[in-house]
Design an enzyme around this catalytic site. Sequence first.
Site, PDB file in Angstrom:
ATOM      1  N   GLY A 140       0.864  -1.207  -0.147  1.00  0.00           N
ATOM      2  CA  GLY A 140      -0.151   0.250  -0.162  1.00  0.00           C
ATOM      3  C   GLY A 140       0.784   1.218   0.020  1.00  0.00           C
ATOM      4  O   GLY A 140       1.701   1.462   0.852  1.00  0.00           O
ATOM      5  N   SER A 141       0.628   2.193  -0.954  1.00  0.00           N
ATOM      6  CA  SER A 141       1.607   3.251  -1.022  1.00  0.00           C
ATOM      7  C   SER A 141       0.818   4.225  -2.198  1.00  0.00           C
ATOM      8  O   SER A 141      -0.300   4.146  -2.644  1.00  0.00           O
ATOM      9  CB  SER A 141       3.042   2.689  -1.523  1.00  0.00           C
ATOM     10  OG  SER A 141       2.740   2.165  -2.682  1.00  0.00           O
ATOM     11  N   SER A 142       1.894   5.302  -2.613  1.00  0.00           N
ATOM     12  CA  SER A 142       1.427   6.001  -3.537  1.00  0.00           C
ATOM     13  C   SER A 142       2.855   6.286  -4.415  1.00  0.00           C
ATOM     14  O   SER A 142       3.843   6.231  -3.986  1.00  0.00           O
ATOM     15  CB  SER A 142       0.703   7.259  -3.122  1.00  0.00           C
ATOM     16  OG  SER A 142       1.895   8.313  -2.343  1.00  0.00           O
TER      17      SER A 142
END
Length: 210
Positions: free
Chosen positions: A176-178
């Site tokens: 999970g990240s950007s």
Amino acid sequence: MFIIKDGYPFIIVCLIATAIVYYFFGAAWAVIPLVLAIYFAYFFRDFHRSMPYDPNILYSPADGTVMGIEEIFDDEYLNEPALKLTIFLSVFNVHTNRSPLDGEIKYQRYTCGQFVPAYEKSASFENERHAIGIDNGKMRFLVIQVAGLLARRIVSWVTVGHQLKQGETYGMIKFGSSTELIVPRNVEITVKKGQTVVGGVTVVGRIKAE
């Protein structure tokens, strides 16, 4: 489809745990580590993607959803007015990052930080991040991996001086990240907020003719 090498330790540990739990506690309890092993195999998946080379377009650096497009002044690498495209990666997206365009890595910076949810706007400033600046002689751009609430490790397989090809995989963020793409104003952003993009496939920018 294939599994990234970084995922094998997670998968192997879960499979070993499955065997141990099955031996001592039976099949019902062994389902839990087995499901985790299957999920890790799913999370660390990647694909061989080969798109037409075009020096005038920028492919998406990640799979995910466009969270925002904004005008900024980049004082980290470009040192000029720029456009920032932010892509959110859920735990169900492929988490590898790809170079939007070919070029040489001229800048690299890893910044320690917090782990607020990647969809929060403050994540760009507060969270752990890894930035690489790429120069191909015609333009420069910056790609930033930003850790999220669950993402506690940013992985990079390249360093300064590495020549990246358009669409080439250079790293990943775990769980999970950007990803942020910062480009000069002479790039026309071709996607919209809320749009789903695919790394190395979706065209997110086009260099304007001079």
